[in-house]
Write an enzyme that holds these catalytic residues in place. Structure first.
Site, short mmCIF file in Angstrom:
data_model
loop_
_atom_site.label_atom_id
_atom_site.label_comp_id
_atom_site.label_asym_id
_atom_site.label_seq_id
_atom_site.Cartn_x
_atom_site.Cartn_y
_atom_site.Cartn_z
N SER A 681 0.74 -1.48 0.03
CA SER A 681 0.00 -0.08 -0.03
C SER A 681 0.92 1.36 -0.03
O SER A 681 0.23 2.34 -0.05
CB SER A 681 -1.01 -0.05 1.08
OG SER A 681 0.03 0.01 2.27
N LYS A 724 -5.83 4.20 8.78
CA LYS A 724 -5.16 4.98 8.11
C LYS A 724 -5.42 6.46 8.55
O LYS A 724 -4.53 7.32 8.67
CB LYS A 724 -4.96 4.59 6.72
CG LYS A 724 -3.98 3.24 6.49
CD LYS A 724 -3.85 2.89 5.37
CE LYS A 724 -3.39 1.52 5.24
NZ LYS A 724 -3.03 0.78 3.73
#
Length: 806
Positions: A681, A724
């Site tokens: 990611s 996140k």
């Protein structure tokens, strides 16, 4: 014998004593206990005069203050022989009946009953017939007394000596076990002949009943002889065994085990097994080692809750109230529990859900399970799986091994004492495996709703039903074997926002700190500003464990100051918090202070929640080598290679001369160096850092990004978006770039997070560069002769299907 006739007497006035449940006949001496005020006053009146009183039975024994109409007309005139007042206020009186009498009318006295009455004369009758009747009565009375054990045999001797026929009839009548109405009927009968006939008839009826009763007792006794014989033999056996030195308790233990087996609602298989083991135990010496093994086995088997269930609460409003009181937020889990209770209210056959709560430490997974148990009315049992490596911990050891025991599942069920508890399997992702087996594979049967109704422990060797158990597992990550994860309903619990942490502190953590440190609410307070300062400058976590420790530290310092006499009240504010907690440990704000070349902020998702990931890149003269450091794992290294290849393929568009790649070395570093990192990611962040290094254009300090990159420049979706974004919010980031395909996940993000961040979905790397760099790189012209021939256009769309990266 003689038959004396009483001449008719004139009427006289007598105090009346109403009797309950007794009829007093002439010639009877009877003790009476008198408690009613009127009756006591009547006795006092009598004791002051000629001591004669009228004894009459009342029709209804429960009537405390009977009307004259509720009292029989015929009674007995009696002499009071003795009167004794008892300490409790009642009076004991001894009376002797003299003659029958009939009440004519009651006098109008209020303090006690008083009536005009006259004695009833007995008519003249044939003495021969009465003599014959009296002999039959005495003979029948002897038979009656022999059968009726309640009458003393001496009464027969007294009755046979009575010469007065009237007295004989009354004496026999007084001893018969007949109803009050029938005795009153005997009293009202003046004819001696008729009284004797009635007494004879009553006795014959009673004798018939008593003879039938005796026959029944004899038959029952014969039926019980076998049982009694066995009992006597067993008692003799016990005595013999005691003489031989065998433990008497051993036989008692057998009887106790047999009783427990019969009372426990075992399954058919378990009952057969228990009976077989008990039979085996009977044939063993109580002191043998094998007997101890069998006894332990039966104790475990009978100690399990076979069919004993807690009553499940189905009140949805109560459940919601309990869950909301104990925990703030966590709406998805609460919603799932309330849905389960709603269905259970309609259908009792629904199986318990198997939930897996996944989230960082300190977000309340374990305490939430306890709260769910309280809301649903189930018993709560917890089994810690951290570090469990032996399959026998779950399924138990076979009985062939010395010291064998059932597994933790069966042990916990015995401890719960109910067959439908809430069973928490804590830290299911921390299980290991070694040569002793794989405990996660043993859990497959426990957590499968189709199989756990026939769970078989190696020790018990009989099937036990776990289908009514509500299983909840907790984990920090989904590092769980796929077959096991497939059996569970995964519910993610992300970290808390700053506002949620503040609310949790005000509702739960601060009151707990005040309570645990014996403070009063008016002695210690923390302002909202101070709470935010602790959250932003002294903790950086997804949960609230460190936050709680800091609040406990504040409470300790407050207690110390109060006891030293420095102050009577401590108020912690944002201005004086440094005096209590010291220098701030974290800086709240951008990850970087300045816009820098080659330094980009990525977003990572770890088992402790979301984290900011700083990615640094530098360029130096060299031979085109790519160096990566920072304890990176294979997937992340491949992600950097893909990012570098993408940048190199688009070099002209970014204003980079292709030969420059062969003359420069690029070094990409991801601090902190000691922390292992993996996952794709950070691909867009890597590509952005390389573009910035090669072009010399700085990256905006208030931008963070996440997403996987393809060689064609597409940005692929990632996992852990909420964690996140929370990390970006904690770190003071203002703008976050996310994959466009993750835009649908924004529905699960709290509104205050979305309002505090500028979230921009991107689908291609060009959009990322446009938002991240302070200015766009300018494309350059390049001599086509120096370029490789027939390269496909880098702007062409990727034909491959969408892939998900986590």
């Amino acid at each position: 014998m003689t038959n004396k006739t009483s001449p008719a007497t004139e009427s006289a006035t007598y105090p009346v004593l109403p009797l309950r449940d007794i009829v007093v006949f002439p010639h009877m001496i009877v003790p009476l206990f008198v408690g009613r005020e009127k009756s006591i006053r009547a006795l006092e009146e009598v004791m002051g005069t000629d001591k004669q009183i009228m004894l009459v039975t009342q029709i209804n024994a429960t009537d405390d203050d009977p009307e004259p109409s509720a009292i029989y007309k015929v009674g007995t005139i009696a002499n009071v022989l003795q009167l004794l007042k008892l300490p409790d206020g009642t009076v004991k009186v001894l009376v002797e009946g003299r003659s029958r009498a009939e009440i004519e009318r009651y006098t109008p006295r209020d303090d006690f009953y008083e009536a005009m009455a006259h004695a009833l004369p007995e008519p003249d009758e044939d003495p021969v017939e009465i003599e014959a009747l009296s002999r039959s009565v005495v003979s029948e009375f002897e038979s009656y007394v022999k059968l009726n054990k309640k009458i003393s045999p001496e009464v027969v001797g007294v009755a046979s000596q009575i010469e007065d026929y009237s007295k004989l009839a009354d004496t026999v009548a007084s001893h018969l076990s007949i109803k009050i109405v029938e005795k009153q009927e005997m009293l009202e009968t003046t004819s001696v002949k008729m009284r004797l006939e009635k007494a004879l008839g009553f006795m014959e009826g009673e004798i018939s009943v008593l003879q039938v009763e005796k026959r029944i007792r004899s038959r029952v006794k014969r039926q019980m002889e076998k049982t009694q014989r066995e009992y006597y033999l067993n008692e003799q056996m016990k005595a013999i065994q005691k003489e031989l030195g065998d433990s008497e308790d051993g036989r008692d233990e057998m009887a106790e085990l047999e009783e427990r087996i019969s009372k426990t609602k075992l399954s058919k298989e378990a009952r057969e097994k228990a009976d077989a083991e008990l039979k085996k135990l009977r044939q063993m010496s109580p002191m043998s080692a094998e007997a101890t093994v069998v006894r332990n086995y039966l104790d475990w088997l009978l100690g399990l809750p076979w069919g004993k269930k807690s009553k499940i609460k189905t009140d949805l409003n109560h459940a919601e109230k309990v869950l909301d009181t104990d925990h703030f937020g966590l709406d998805k889990v609460k919603e799932r529990i309330v849905e389960y209770l709603a269905v259970q209210a309609r259908s009792s056959k629904i199986k318990g859900p198997i939930l897996c709560l996944v989230g960082p430490p300190g977000v309340g997974k374990t305490s939430l399970a306890k709260s769910i148990a309280k809301a649903t009315g189930r018993e709560y049992i917890r089994m810690a799986l951290g570090g469990v490596r032996d399959e026998a911990e779950i399924r138990g050891h076979r009985r062939t091994y010395i010291g064998s025991m059932p597994g933790k599942v069966v042990q916990s069920m015995k401890k719960a004492k109910k067959s439908n508890p809430l069973f928490l399997l804590d830290e299911i992702d921390k299980m290991g495996q070694d040569f002793r087996g794989d405990p996660s594979s043993a859990l497959l049967e426990v957590l499968d709703p189709e199989q756990n109704s026939t769970f078989m422990d190696h020790y018990l060797e009989v099937e036990y039903d776990l289908s009514n158990v509500m299983f909840i597992t907790t984990a920090n990550t989904l590092n769980i074997p796929p077959p096991l994860m497939d059996r569970m309903e995964v519910i993610r619990i992300a970290g808390y926002t700053e506002d949620e942490k503040r609310e949790i502190a005000k509702r739960h953590l601060l009151p707990k700190a005040i309570r645990d440190h014996a403070l009063q609410p008016n002695e210690f307070s923390v302002t909202d500003g101070a709470l935010m300062a602790v959250i932003q400058n002294y903790t950086r976590e997804a949960g609230v464990r460190n936050f709680e420790r800091e609040l406990m530290k504040l409470a300790r310092k407050a207690v110390t100051e109060i006891l030293k006499g420095k102050t009577k009240k401590v108020e912690v504010t944002a201005e004086n918090i440094h005096d209590y907690l010291g220098v701030p440990r974290f800086r709240h704000g951008e990850a970087e202070r300045d816009d820098q070349v080659g330094v980009v902020t990525g977003l990572a998702w770890t088992e402790v929640g979301g984290e900011l990931l700083t990615i640094e890149g530098v360029m130096m003269p060299g031979k085109g080598r790519m160096t990566v450091t920072g304890n990176l794992r294979d997937v992340m290294k491949e992600s950097i290679s893909a990012a570098a290849s993408y940048v190199r393929s688009r070099a002209i568009d970014f204003g980079i001369e292709p030969p420059l790649f062969d003359k420069r070395d690029i070094h990409v570093h991801v601090p902190e160096g000691a922390t292992p990192k993996d996952g794709p990611s950070a691909g867009v962040a890597m590509a952005t850092a390389i573009v910035s290094v090669m072009t010399g254009i700085p990256i905006s300090k208030d931008v963070a990004m996440t997403g996987e990159i393809t060689l064609r420049g597409r940005v692929l979706p990632i996992g852990g978006l909420k964690e996140k974004l929370l990390a970006a919010l904690r770190g003071g980031i203002k703008k976050v770039l996310i994959p466009e395909e993750n835009a649908k996940d924004l529905a699960d993000i709290p509104d205050n997070v979305k309002n505090s961040l500028e979230i921009i979905p991107v689908s291609r790397m060009g959009e990322v560069i446009a938002h991240a760099l302070l200015r766009l790189p300018e494309p350059i012209e390049w001599d086509p002769a120096s370029q490789p021939a027939a390269l496909p256009s880098v702007d062409s769309q990727d034909e491959a299907g969408t892939s998900i990266a986590h």
